[in-house]
Scaffold this active site. Structure first.
Site, short mmCIF file in Angstrom:
data_model
loop_
_atom_site.label_atom_id
_atom_site.label_comp_id
_atom_site.label_asym_id
_atom_site.label_seq_id
_atom_site.Cartn_x
_atom_site.Cartn_y
_atom_site.Cartn_z
N ARG A 100 40.70 24.12 44.56
CA ARG A 100 41.68 23.10 44.16
C ARG A 100 42.17 22.47 45.44
O ARG A 100 42.81 23.13 46.27
CB ARG A 100 42.83 23.72 43.36
CG ARG A 100 43.99 22.75 43.15
CD ARG A 100 44.96 23.17 42.08
NE ARG A 100 44.38 22.97 40.77
CZ ARG A 100 45.08 22.78 39.65
NH1 ARG A 100 46.40 22.77 39.69
NH2 ARG A 100 44.48 22.60 38.50
N HIS A 127 38.88 16.12 37.77
CA HIS A 127 39.33 17.40 37.22
C HIS A 127 38.37 17.78 36.08
O HIS A 127 38.76 17.85 34.91
CB HIS A 127 40.77 17.29 36.72
CG HIS A 127 41.47 18.60 36.54
ND1 HIS A 127 40.87 19.82 36.80
CD2 HIS A 127 42.74 18.90 36.11
CE1 HIS A 127 41.73 20.80 36.56
NE2 HIS A 127 42.87 20.26 36.13
N GLN A 130 39.04 20.55 33.43
CA GLN A 130 39.99 20.13 32.39
C GLN A 130 39.26 19.37 31.28
O GLN A 130 39.49 19.59 30.09
CB GLN A 130 41.08 19.25 33.00
CG GLN A 130 42.11 18.78 32.00
CD GLN A 130 42.88 19.92 31.37
OE1 GLN A 130 43.44 20.75 32.08
NE2 GLN A 130 42.90 20.00 30.05
N ASP A 217 48.77 12.41 30.52
CA ASP A 217 48.99 13.32 31.65
C ASP A 217 50.30 12.91 32.31
O ASP A 217 50.86 11.84 31.99
CB ASP A 217 47.81 13.24 32.64
CG ASP A 217 47.86 14.32 33.72
OD1 ASP A 217 48.65 15.28 33.57
OD2 ASP A 217 47.14 14.20 34.72
N CYS A 256 46.97 17.73 29.36
CA CYS A 256 46.41 18.80 30.18
C CYS A 256 47.48 19.74 30.72
O CYS A 256 47.16 20.85 31.15
CB CYS A 256 45.59 18.21 31.31
SG CYS A 256 46.57 17.27 32.48
N ARG A 284 40.68 26.20 28.26
CA ARG A 284 40.26 26.18 29.66
C ARG A 284 39.42 27.43 29.96
O ARG A 284 38.38 27.37 30.59
CB ARG A 284 41.49 26.15 30.58
CG ARG A 284 42.30 24.86 30.58
CD ARG A 284 41.54 23.71 31.23
NE ARG A 284 41.13 24.01 32.58
CZ ARG A 284 41.89 23.83 33.67
NH1 ARG A 284 43.10 23.33 33.54
NH2 ARG A 284 41.44 24.09 34.88
N1 CP Z 1 45.90 21.35 33.71
C1 CP Z 1 45.95 22.06 34.86
O1 CP Z 1 45.09 21.94 35.73
O2 CP Z 1 46.99 22.94 34.91
P1 CP Z 1 47.45 23.68 36.25
O3 CP Z 1 47.83 22.60 37.25
O4 CP Z 1 48.64 24.51 35.84
O5 CP Z 1 46.32 24.50 36.76
#
Ligand code: CP
Length: 314
Positions: A100, A127, A130, A217, A256, A284
Site C-alpha cells: 500500500r 485500488h 477493492q 468513496d 469501499c 475483500r
Molecule cells: N477500502 C479500503 O481499502 O479500506 P482500508 O483503507 O481500511 O484498507
C-alpha cells in the site's frame, strides 16, 4: 516470470471471471484451500488501513500461510534503501508481496525487480483489490456481470479507476459522474479484452440512470487533507435515497469504506436496507484469497489440495 497484480489489467476476462467463481467457492468454504501452506506473504503498509490489512492477514492465515505485516516507515526503505534491493531481499524470504503505497512508479519498480508476485493494496492511481470485492458483491446480488450497468458518483480517484478497468473487463457498463477537475481521465486505457463500456459525465443522475449498483468513496482521500475545495465541489454527488431512486429498481449502494456519513453518503443509506456495503467489506477477503491462489499458481487454474482436517467451512 511472476504474475503481478498492479492495476487489474494484468488479468484476462476469463481469468477475472474464474477468480470471482473461485472467490465464491472460498466464501462458501473458507478453510478448504491450503494454497499457502508453509508459505509467507509480506504486506507492506505505507498508509493507514483497516479492511485491507485485516482481509489479507486473515485470508492468508485461512489459506494456511503466514502474513508478515510491515510498516514501511519502520523498514530501511524509509532510510533510503533502494526499492530494487528491497525487492531482491523479499524475493528470497516470502512467496509474494503486497504494498500500500503512493505513486504507482514505486510499485512498478518493486515488480520489475521482484521474482515473486507483487500485488497492489492501494496506490495513488489504482485500488484493484477493492474492485475485485466490488464485482464479487454485485455478482452475488445480480447473478452475473455481463451487460450490467454500474455507476460511481464522486471523486474520480483510484477506486473509480479500478472499477472502470475491472468492471469493463467483466463486461459491465461503467458510468462515472464527477465534478469538473475531479474526473477520471477521458483517455483512460481499458484492458484489451474489455467488452463493457466506460462513460464519464458530470451529472450524477445521468450516471445512475438504469444502474443496478451505485458506488461512492470518500471525498478527501489519504494525503488530500489540505484540499479545502474538494468538499464543496463534490457536495452534489452525495449518495442518498433520492439518488438511489433515480437508479434501476432495487438498485443498491456500495462504498469501499471508510465512510463519512453526511458527506459522500447518508447514514440512512449506509446503515439501511438498500446497501451491500458491509457484505462488500467482507468480500475483500474472499476475492483476495482467490487472487493469491491465482498469483501463486503462476496463473494456471489452481488445483487446491483439500485439507479434510480443516473442514469445509468456518
Ligand atoms: N477500502 C479500503 O481499502 O479500506 P482500508 O483503507 O481500511 O484498507
Amino acid at each position: 516470470m511472476p504474475r503481478h497484480f498492479l492495476t487489474g489489467a494484468e488479468l484476462s476476462a476469463a481469468e477475472l471471471l474464474a477468480l470471482l467463481d473461485r472467490a465464491a467457492e472460498l466464501k462458501a468454504a473458507p478453510l478448504r484451500s491450503r494454497a499457502l501452506a508453509g508459505r509467507s506473504v509480506a504486506l507492506i503498509f505505507e498508509k493507514h488501513s483497516t479492511r485491507t490489512r485485516i482481509s489479507f492477514e486473515v485470508g492468508i492465515q485461512e489459506l494456511g500461510g503466514h502474513a508478515v505485516v510491515l510498516r514501511s516507515g519502520e523498514m530501511q526503505i524509509a532510510r533510503g534503501e533502494a526499492i530494487r534491493d528491497t525487492a531482491l531481499v523479499l524475493s528470497r524470504q516470502v512467496a509474494a508481496v503486497g504494498w500500500r503505497t503512493g505513486p504507482d512508479e514505486g510499485l512498478r519498480e518493486l515488480a520489475r525487480y521482484a521474482s515473486i508476485p507483487v500485488f497492489n493494496m492501494l496506490s495513488e492511481l489504482h485500488h484493484p483489490c477493492q474492485a475485485l470485492a466490488d464485482l464479487l458483491t454485485v455478482r452475488e446480488v445480480c447473478g452475473s456481470l455481463d451487460g450490467l450497468r454500474i455507476a460511481y458518483v464522486g471523486d474520480g480517484n483510484n477506486v473509480a479507476r479500478s472499477l472502470a478497468v475491472l468492471g469493463t473487463l467483466a463486461g459491465m457498463h461503467v458510468a462515472v459522474a464527477s465534478p469538473p477537475g475531479y474526473s477520471l481521465e477521458q483517455d483512460l486505457a481499458l484492458p484489451p479484452e474489455a467488452s463493457g463500456t466506460l462513460t464519464l459525465c458530470e451529472d450524477a443522475r445521468e450516471a445512475v440512470a438504469g444502474a443496478q449498483a451505485v458506488c461512492t468513496d470518500v471525498w478527501v482521500s489519504m494525503g488530500q487533507e489540505g484540499d479545502a475545495d474538494r468538499v464543496g465541489a463534490l457536495s452534489p454527488y452525495r449518495l442518498d435515497d433520492a439518488l438511489l431512486d433515480a437508479a434501476a429498481p432495487d438498485a443498491f449502494a456500495l462504498h469501499c469504506l471508510p465512510a463519512h456519513p453526511g458527506q459522500e453518503i447518508t447514514a440512512e443509506v449506509l446503515y439501511g436496507q438498500r446497501q451491500r456495503i458491509w457484505e462488500q467489506a467482507e468480500n475483500r477477503r474472499h476475492a483476495q484469497k482467490a487472487l493469491l491462489e491465482l498469483l501463486l499458481s503462476g496463473g494456471e487454474p489452481y488445483a487446491a489440495p483439500v485439507d479434510s482436517a480443516a473442514g469445509a467451512s468456518a
